[in-house]
Enzyme design. Structure first.
Site, PDB file in Angstrom:
ATOM      1  N   GLY A 225       0.803  -1.214   0.000  1.00  0.00           N
ATOM      2  CA  GLY A 225       0.000   0.000   0.000  1.00  0.00           C
ATOM      3  C   GLY A 225       0.836   1.264   0.000  1.00  0.00           C
ATOM      4  N   ASP A 252       3.317   6.131 -10.295  1.00  0.00           N
ATOM      5  CA  ASP A 252       2.968   7.404 -10.915  1.00  0.00           C
ATOM      6  C   ASP A 252       1.460   7.621 -10.871  1.00  0.00           C
ATOM      7  OD1 ASP A 252       5.698   7.372 -11.571  1.00  0.00           O
ATOM      8  OD2 ASP A 252       5.291   6.447 -13.515  1.00  0.00           O
TER       9      ASP A 252
END
Length: 315
Positions: A225, A252
């Site tokens: 995560g 990204d």
């Protein structure tokens, strides 16, 4: 609006194999071309989710023309900075198990005037922007302090400044106290100078950077995560993708979702959950594909009610 600067963009050629054997003649079962580079991926993800963005990119050679065409085809508003050299062509080899092997070229050598033109284009685009995100590696010939040199000039135009890089460019930028940095686990460890085996170690490193004056430290942790720390709070979120396809560009996309949430004035925790949803959705897509709203809706991130500080990362 969110502006991105990608000094070392690429055309990404993703090749899918049913098996990988070093030294053999391998036949692809699928392939695709995408506009690439960290900031480019951020802008592509934003555009795919109907968010306003401008991508500043150097463009040169046949690959540069292809990059511009690919950005146009995906609806990304872009400001091209002409350069004499050809931009990179990067290759990603994807296996059915989800393993990705990347072959990245170094990029063209930029002259001093070409680097300055990138700075000027970014500052022009920054007028009226909510965020300016400078992303990725630097091509040969560009000073490692280019991101640092942009920080105060961007903020003078009313935009917040985010950095997603590594090594010397990140280290120099951190000294300017950007509004946000988004290292991954390995980049954060390199920045602070020691290993970070648990979430507790990552939190301590993030808080150290926040205490130095950085407002937001968001750390992408792959399948574990992401963690976000500010002066007042720290939150952790994660999502499970049962059939991962490609990790290229996932961090990204996570940054894109996070910035989109922050630009929309969402609470920190909600912005992080959104970022994790975008990044996790990207993992389920081929190559450096970016998620659409439908892809994001298929992901159900969970916000940890309490930080799992003993979590061993990368296991």
């Amino acid at each position: 609006m969110i502006v991105t600067l990608t000094p070392n963009p690429s055309v990404d050629h993703a090749v899918v194999l049913d098996s990988f054997k070093r030294g053999g003649v391998l036949r692809a079962i699928d392939a695709r071309l995408d506009a690439g580079g960290k900031g480019v991926n951020v802008s592509r993800a934003l555009a795919a989710n109907d968010a306003e963005t401008v991508a500043v990119v150097p463009v040169g050679g046949h690959q540069g023309h292809l990059l511009a065409d690919l950005l146009g085809e995906t609806g990304v508003n872009h400001r091209d900075v002409p350069i004499s050299g050809a931009i990179r062509m990067n290759v990603s080899v994807l296996e059915p198990c989800g393993t990705t092997t990347k072959l990245n070229e170094p990029g063209p050598v930029l002259s001093t005037s070409e680097a300055q033109a990138m700075v000027d284009a970014t500052l022009t685009a920054a007028n009226g922007a909510a965020w300016v995100a400078v992303c990725g590696s630097l091509p040969p010939g560009v000073s490692t302090d280019i991101y640092a040199a942009l920080a105060d000039r961007v903020r003078a135009r009313g935009a917040r400044f985010a950095v997603d890089s590594s090594g010397l460019p990140l280290r120099a930028a951190v000294e300017t106290r950007p509004n946000l940095i988004k290292p991954n686990h390995e980049e954060l460890a390199e920045l602070v100078g020691h290993q970070l085996p648990t979430l507790s170690d990552v939190l301590a490193a993030a808080r150290e950077l926040v205490s130095s004056g950085i407002q937001i430290v968001a750390v992408s942790l792959g399948s574990d995560g992401a963690l976000l720390a500010t002066k007042d709070e720290a939150v952790h979120a994660r999502a499970t993708i049962t059939t991962p396809v490609s990790t290229v560009g996932a961090g990204d996309c996570m940054l894109a979702g996070l910035l989109h949430g922050l630009a929309s004035d969402l609470p920190i925790s909600e912005a992080l959950v959104g970022g994790v949803a975008w990044g996790s959705a990207a993992v389920a897509l081929p190559g450096s594909s970016v998620p659409t709203p439908d892809d994001v809706r298929r992901v159900a991130p969970t916000l940890s009610p309490e930080l799992p500080l003993s979590l061993e990362l990368g296991h």
